[in-house]
Design a protein around this motif. Sequence first.
Motif, short mmCIF file in Angstrom:
data_model
loop_
_atom_site.label_atom_id
_atom_site.label_comp_id
_atom_site.label_asym_id
_atom_site.label_seq_id
_atom_site.Cartn_x
_atom_site.Cartn_y
_atom_site.Cartn_z
N LYS A 256 0.82 -1.21 0.00
CA LYS A 256 0.00 0.00 0.00
C LYS A 256 0.86 1.26 0.00
O LYS A 256 1.75 1.43 0.81
N GLY A 257 0.55 2.16 -0.95
CA GLY A 257 1.17 3.48 -0.97
C GLY A 257 2.60 3.54 -1.46
O GLY A 257 3.27 4.55 -1.27
N GLU A 258 3.09 2.48 -2.11
CA GLU A 258 4.50 2.47 -2.55
C GLU A 258 4.71 3.11 -3.92
O GLU A 258 5.83 3.35 -4.32
N GLY A 259 3.66 3.36 -4.70
CA GLY A 259 3.84 3.93 -6.03
C GLY A 259 4.42 2.91 -6.98
O GLY A 259 3.99 1.75 -7.01
N ASN A 260 5.44 3.30 -7.74
CA ASN A 260 6.07 2.38 -8.68
C ASN A 260 7.23 1.63 -8.03
O ASN A 260 7.95 2.18 -7.19
N VAL A 261 7.41 0.40 -8.46
CA VAL A 261 8.48 -0.45 -7.90
C VAL A 261 9.12 -1.26 -9.02
O VAL A 261 8.51 -1.51 -10.07
N TYR A 262 10.35 -1.68 -8.77
CA TYR A 262 11.04 -2.62 -9.66
C TYR A 262 10.90 -4.02 -9.06
O TYR A 262 11.30 -4.26 -7.92
N GLY A 263 10.34 -4.94 -9.85
CA GLY A 263 10.24 -6.28 -9.31
C GLY A 263 9.22 -7.15 -10.02
O GLY A 263 8.58 -6.69 -10.98
N PRO A 264 9.07 -8.38 -9.56
CA PRO A 264 9.82 -8.93 -8.42
C PRO A 264 11.25 -9.29 -8.79
O PRO A 264 11.54 -9.66 -9.93
N ILE A 265 12.13 -9.19 -7.81
CA ILE A 265 13.54 -9.57 -7.97
C ILE A 265 13.80 -10.72 -7.00
O ILE A 265 13.74 -10.53 -5.79
N PHE A 266 14.06 -11.90 -7.54
CA PHE A 266 14.34 -13.07 -6.69
C PHE A 266 15.85 -13.22 -6.52
O PHE A 266 16.60 -13.22 -7.52
N LEU A 267 16.29 -13.33 -5.27
CA LEU A 267 17.72 -13.35 -4.98
C LEU A 267 18.15 -14.73 -4.48
O LEU A 267 17.59 -15.28 -3.52
N ASP A 268 19.16 -15.27 -5.14
CA ASP A 268 19.77 -16.55 -4.80
C ASP A 268 18.78 -17.71 -4.88
O ASP A 268 17.58 -17.52 -5.07
N ALA A 269 19.30 -18.92 -4.78
CA ALA A 269 18.50 -20.13 -4.84
C ALA A 269 18.56 -20.84 -3.50
O ALA A 269 19.63 -21.24 -3.05
N TRP A 270 17.44 -20.96 -2.84
CA TRP A 270 17.35 -21.60 -1.54
C TRP A 270 16.66 -22.95 -1.68
O TRP A 270 15.83 -23.15 -2.57
N GLY A 271 16.97 -23.86 -0.77
CA GLY A 271 16.29 -25.14 -0.73
C GLY A 271 15.14 -25.10 0.27
O GLY A 271 14.71 -24.03 0.71
N ALA A 272 14.63 -26.25 0.62
CA ALA A 272 13.56 -26.33 1.62
C ALA A 272 14.16 -26.28 3.01
O ALA A 272 15.30 -26.71 3.23
#
Length: 246
Positions: free
Chosen positions: A182-198
């Motif tokens: 809410k209220g953030e205006g414009n954004v860059y994304g989504p940006i997923f960082l690194d690869a994680w397991g379970a």
Amino acid sequence: MSRTILITLFISVLSGCGLLPRTGTSSLALQIADAMSIPAHDISRAEYEETFALTGSRGRNLDHSLSGAAQLIASGDPTMLLLSGLTPGSPAARIQIAAWVPESLASTPEKAVAVASKAYIEARADVYGKDEHGREKLLSTKVRHVLGQPFGEGGLVQTYAQLFDLITDHSPNLAQAPSFMKGEGNVYGPIFLDAWGAPANADDIVLITKFSEQLPAWFFIYNPGLPGVSARSILNRGQKQLFVEP
């Protein structure tokens, strides 16, 4: 050969079932999961209560009530039972960390990735550095993978998109912030960082929750949960959102 192609296409289509248009009101967790392109589904309040009864945990916190098949049913992944949607290779079975960087913090896609990466590295060092030496070591590392979609085996389209991002470096689009921001205006994304397991144990759940606390508010973590320990959820600033119908 034609049979193999048909089977592959069938799997690819089903892997996106959780992203079909929604009807009714979705939980905040489901809204975020949809924005992250992670197959998921809400359970009803009645199913929530039934899950408590099935596990003999009525009145206890949901995180400690789901185990084994009960958690798999409650997780609501529509492809899970048909094609092992929660197997280790699936995006829905992995921890996924995504950022939507506000335009006020970055003037270009490249700067947005740099801002997100810096926040990610610093938070990771604070939580996962066992001592000052470990923290400094983690601070000196770089984000290995930057993707535009969740990491994992999510079908042909997603596989090719991941390969493209890994080869060319992901450049996030600038768009209106999702409704849950809410209220953030414009954004860059989504940006997923690194690869994680379970997550492997209860300690992993604790650490990923602390990690969420250290990250800016525009970071969201998908936690696939752990049977008998933690239900599937979305984490934001350490706060947990469950996949239960409002």
